[in-house]
Enzyme design. Structure first.
Site, PDB file in Angstrom:
ATOM      1  N   GLY A  11       0.724  -1.165   0.282  1.00  0.00           N
ATOM      2  CA  GLY A  11       0.116  -0.042  -0.262  1.00  0.00           C
ATOM      3  C   GLY A  11       0.718   1.402   0.330  1.00  0.00           C
ATOM      4  O   GLY A  11       0.495   2.471   0.780  1.00  0.00           O
ATOM      5  N   SER A  17       1.503   7.809   2.738  1.00  0.00           N
ATOM      6  CA  SER A  17       0.881   6.945   2.614  1.00  0.00           C
ATOM      7  C   SER A  17       1.354   6.271   3.902  1.00  0.00           C
ATOM      8  O   SER A  17       2.057   6.948   4.436  1.00  0.00           O
ATOM      9  CB  SER A  17       1.457   5.060   1.321  1.00  0.00           C
ATOM     10  OG  SER A  17       1.007   6.190   1.076  1.00  0.00           O
ATOM     11  N   ASP A  62      -1.272  -5.724  -7.590  1.00  0.00           N
ATOM     12  CA  ASP A  62      -1.623  -5.257  -8.217  1.00  0.00           C
ATOM     13  C   ASP A  62      -3.507  -6.589  -7.138  1.00  0.00           C
ATOM     14  O   ASP A  62      -3.888  -7.553  -7.782  1.00  0.00           O
ATOM     15  CB  ASP A  62      -3.185  -5.036  -9.060  1.00  0.00           C
ATOM     16  CG  ASP A  62      -4.597  -4.007  -9.622  1.00  0.00           C
ATOM     17  OD1 ASP A  62      -4.915  -4.805  -8.280  1.00  0.00           O
ATOM     18  OD2 ASP A  62      -4.181  -3.943 -10.875  1.00  0.00           O
ATOM     19  N   VAL A  63      -3.816  -6.302  -6.556  1.00  0.00           N
ATOM     20  CA  VAL A  63      -4.690  -7.540  -5.497  1.00  0.00           C
ATOM     21  C   VAL A  63      -5.919  -7.604  -6.079  1.00  0.00           C
ATOM     22  O   VAL A  63      -6.388  -8.262  -5.210  1.00  0.00           O
ATOM     23  CB  VAL A  63      -4.812  -6.927  -3.986  1.00  0.00           C
ATOM     24  CG1 VAL A  63      -3.665  -5.949  -3.282  1.00  0.00           C
ATOM     25  CG2 VAL A  63      -5.722  -4.998  -4.219  1.00  0.00           C
ATOM     26  N   ALA A  93     -12.299   2.316  -3.569  1.00  0.00           N
ATOM     27  CA  ALA A  93     -13.945   3.003  -4.092  1.00  0.00           C
ATOM     28  C   ALA A  93     -13.580   3.610  -5.234  1.00  0.00           C
ATOM     29  O   ALA A  93     -13.107   4.872  -5.398  1.00  0.00           O
ATOM     30  CB  ALA A  93     -14.926   3.063  -3.174  1.00  0.00           C
ATOM     31  N   TYR A 154     -18.456   9.241   3.275  1.00  0.00           N
ATOM     32  CA  TYR A 154     -17.438   7.582   3.344  1.00  0.00           C
ATOM     33  C   TYR A 154     -18.059   7.119   2.716  1.00  0.00           C
ATOM     34  O   TYR A 154     -17.015   5.822   1.854  1.00  0.00           O
ATOM     35  CB  TYR A 154     -17.329   7.718   5.087  1.00  0.00           C
ATOM     36  CG  TYR A 154     -15.994   6.543   5.125  1.00  0.00           C
ATOM     37  CD1 TYR A 154     -15.104   6.975   4.498  1.00  0.00           C
ATOM     38  CD2 TYR A 154     -16.406   4.975   5.305  1.00  0.00           C
ATOM     39  CE1 TYR A 154     -13.657   6.249   4.766  1.00  0.00           C
ATOM     40  CE2 TYR A 154     -14.939   4.316   6.035  1.00  0.00           C
ATOM     41  CZ  TYR A 154     -13.322   4.969   5.059  1.00  0.00           C
ATOM     42  OH  TYR A 154     -12.299   4.591   5.079  1.00  0.00           O
ATOM     43  N   LYS A 161     -15.283  -1.744   4.655  1.00  0.00           N
ATOM     44  CA  LYS A 161     -14.444  -1.373   5.783  1.00  0.00           C
ATOM     45  C   LYS A 161     -15.344  -2.895   7.145  1.00  0.00           C
ATOM     46  O   LYS A 161     -14.767  -3.108   8.092  1.00  0.00           O
ATOM     47  CB  LYS A 161     -14.340   0.072   6.459  1.00  0.00           C
ATOM     48  CG  LYS A 161     -12.864   0.255   6.088  1.00  0.00           C
ATOM     49  CD  LYS A 161     -12.154   0.118   5.017  1.00  0.00           C
ATOM     50  CE  LYS A 161     -11.055   1.175   5.124  1.00  0.00           C
ATOM     51  NZ  LYS A 161      -9.694   0.286   4.885  1.00  0.00           N
TER      52      LYS A 161
HETATM   53  P1  NAD Z   1      -2.969   5.973  -0.002  1.00  0.00           P
HETATM   54  O1  NAD Z   1      -3.502   6.231  -0.921  1.00  0.00           O
HETATM   55  O2  NAD Z   1      -1.429   6.509   0.766  1.00  0.00           O
HETATM   56  O3  NAD Z   1      -2.995   4.414   0.139  1.00  0.00           O
HETATM   57  C1  NAD Z   1      -3.889   3.648  -0.111  1.00  0.00           C
HETATM   58  C2  NAD Z   1      -3.141   2.120  -1.329  1.00  0.00           C
HETATM   59  O4  NAD Z   1      -4.034   1.062  -1.414  1.00  0.00           O
HETATM   60  C3  NAD Z   1      -2.218   2.831  -2.016  1.00  0.00           C
HETATM   61  O5  NAD Z   1      -0.950   2.484  -2.613  1.00  0.00           O
HETATM   62  C4  NAD Z   1      -2.466   2.655  -3.786  1.00  0.00           C
HETATM   63  O6  NAD Z   1      -1.761   1.785  -4.448  1.00  0.00           O
HETATM   64  C5  NAD Z   1      -2.941   1.434  -2.928  1.00  0.00           C
HETATM   65  N1  NAD Z   1      -4.491   0.206  -4.250  1.00  0.00           N
HETATM   66  C6  NAD Z   1      -5.653   0.453  -4.335  1.00  0.00           C
HETATM   67  N2  NAD Z   1      -6.437  -0.419  -5.121  1.00  0.00           N
HETATM   68  C7  NAD Z   1      -5.614  -1.409  -4.814  1.00  0.00           C
HETATM   69  C8  NAD Z   1      -5.249  -1.998  -5.605  1.00  0.00           C
HETATM   70  N3  NAD Z   1      -6.001  -2.699  -6.581  1.00  0.00           N
HETATM   71  N4  NAD Z   1      -3.920  -3.016  -6.434  1.00  0.00           N
HETATM   72  C9  NAD Z   1      -3.130  -3.041  -4.274  1.00  0.00           C
HETATM   73  N5  NAD Z   1      -2.889  -1.739  -3.963  1.00  0.00           N
HETATM   74  C10 NAD Z   1      -3.845  -1.144  -4.466  1.00  0.00           C
HETATM   75  O7  NAD Z   1      -3.614   5.882   1.661  1.00  0.00           O
HETATM   76  P2  NAD Z   1      -3.584   5.890   3.017  1.00  0.00           P
HETATM   77  O8  NAD Z   1      -4.428   7.206   3.491  1.00  0.00           O
HETATM   78  O9  NAD Z   1      -2.078   5.398   3.287  1.00  0.00           O
HETATM   79  O10 NAD Z   1      -4.843   4.405   2.687  1.00  0.00           O
HETATM   80  C11 NAD Z   1      -4.397   3.177   3.731  1.00  0.00           C
HETATM   81  C12 NAD Z   1      -5.151   2.510   3.968  1.00  0.00           C
HETATM   82  O11 NAD Z   1      -5.269   3.290   5.259  1.00  0.00           O
HETATM   83  C13 NAD Z   1      -6.168   2.255   3.322  1.00  0.00           C
HETATM   84  O12 NAD Z   1      -6.813   0.989   4.266  1.00  0.00           O
HETATM   85  C14 NAD Z   1      -7.209   2.844   4.550  1.00  0.00           C
HETATM   86  O13 NAD Z   1      -8.877   3.416   3.570  1.00  0.00           O
HETATM   87  C15 NAD Z   1      -7.508   2.993   5.993  1.00  0.00           C
HETATM   88  N6  NAD Z   1      -7.488   4.457   6.518  1.00  0.00           N
HETATM   89  C16 NAD Z   1      -7.185   5.900   6.216  1.00  0.00           C
HETATM   90  C17 NAD Z   1      -7.128   6.641   6.535  1.00  0.00           C
HETATM   91  C18 NAD Z   1      -6.612   8.495   6.264  1.00  0.00           C
HETATM   92  O14 NAD Z   1      -7.185   9.511   6.680  1.00  0.00           O
HETATM   93  N7  NAD Z   1      -6.123   8.113   5.159  1.00  0.00           N
HETATM   94  C19 NAD Z   1      -8.102   6.652   7.953  1.00  0.00           C
HETATM   95  C20 NAD Z   1      -8.619   5.406   8.272  1.00  0.00           C
HETATM   96  C21 NAD Z   1      -8.114   4.620   7.483  1.00  0.00           C
END
Ligand code: NAD
Length: 261
Positions: A11, A17, A62-63, A93, A154, A161
């Site tokens: 991720g 990130s 890619d997951v 999403a 959201y 989630k």
């Molecule tokens: P981010 O955009 O930096 O990370 C999201 C990652 O998901 C990216 O690296 C993207 O490449 C990856 N991704 C999306 N589709 C993909 C796929 N098909 N295959 C492989 N990778 C894929 O944002 P983030 O905020 O660091 O998100 C990381 C996690 O934290 C997520 O699960 C997000 O929901 C969660 N989260 C974020 C927050 C916030 O406010 N930022 C709060 C709570 C939870």
């Protein structure tokens, strides 16, 4: 805390990130890491960041693709042999399903959000299992309060989630007998690429900082430190849990009188 340990972190997109914060914290604690990049567009970014760590493995994954997941974990197996921890920080999403009302969520948008943001945890846990099986391990994913409360905007991500958190409990039950723990961190809002896709995100950030008991925004470093704790020996008694790293926001039921709603 992690000397001699090997971990996969899924991720990392850029320096903001959450996965990158966790990569830095776990690498600093002595772990050897494998990082993925989702696609060629993100490869250069991830490689540039990875170059600042101690020579981590970097490979595509890619997951949504079972073949990608299999190939990624084959590379990990060849280089590492075994795996001690796996961090899943992946969610997506379609933009149109994060705009407007939840009631308008499309069938395809619902499917995509659940595939990438929830099912992928089970898919990667299954791929990691043979590498963790004989010596235990720790799996950590990232979630948000929108799983259990309706956070307007959201939308379908909150429903995904909820599925992710339920998956944590089922995976914990399945994998516990192998000594593998599975937990989620529920983070407060942090300004990342994924977060900017949420309508009204800036307002959400301000509201959170004003209302959370700690009266400040959640920082990536504190989420990363909790992940470090969970993947280390220190977290050995915890599985099937959702741990809140949100300055206490989740415990508030009434907005204090002197704070903005
Ligand atoms: P981010 O955009 O930096 O990370 C999201 C990652 O998901 C990216 O690296 C993207 O490449 C990856 N991704 C999306 N589709 C993909 C796929 N098909 N295959 C492989 N990778 C894929 O944002 P983030 O905020 O660091 O998100 C990381 C996690 O934290 C997520 O699960 C997000 O929901 C969660 N989260 C974020 C927050 C916030 O406010 N930022 C709060 C709570 C939870």
């Amino acid at each position: 805390m992690l000397t001699g340990k090997k971990g996969v972190i899924l991720g990392v997109a850029n320096k903001r990130s959450i996965a990158w914060g966790i990569a830095q914290a776990t690498a600093q604690a002595g772990a050897t890491l494998a990082l993925n990049y989702q696609n060629e567009r993100l490869e250069a970014n991830v490689r540039e960041l990875a170059a600042t760590l101690d020579n981590p493995l970097v490979a595509p994954c890619d997951v949504t693709s079972d073949a990608d997941i299999a190939a990624f974990f084959e590379v990990v197996k060849t280089s590492f042999g075994t795996l001690d921890f796996l961090v899943h920080a992946v969610a997506y999403a379609p933009k149109e399903d994060l705009e407007g009302a939840f009631v308008d969520t499309s069938r395809e948008g619902f499917r995509i959000a659940h595939d990438i943001s929830a099912y992928s945890l089970t898919a990667v846990a299954r791929a990691a299992l043979p590498l963790m099986k004989d010596h235990g391990g720790s799996i950590v994913t990232l979630t948000y309060l929108g799983s259990e409360r309706a956070v307007v905007g959201y939308n379908v991500m909150g429903v995904a989630k909820a599925a992710l958190e339920a998956s944590v409990r089922y995976l914990a039950a399945d994998l516990g007998p192998y000594g593998i723990r599975v937990n989620a961190i529920s983070a407060g809002p942090i300004n990342t690429l994924a977060a900017r896709g949420i309508q009204g995100f800036t307002k959400m950030l301000k509201h959170h900082a004003a209302v959370a008991p700690l009266r400040r925004p959640t920082e990536v470093a504190e989420v990363a430190d909790t992940a470090l704790f969970l993947v280390s020996h220190m977290g050995r008694g915890i599985t099937g849990e959702v741990i809140y790293v949100d300055g206490g926001y989740h415990c508030i039921g009434l907005v204090p009188k002197d704070e903005p709603a």
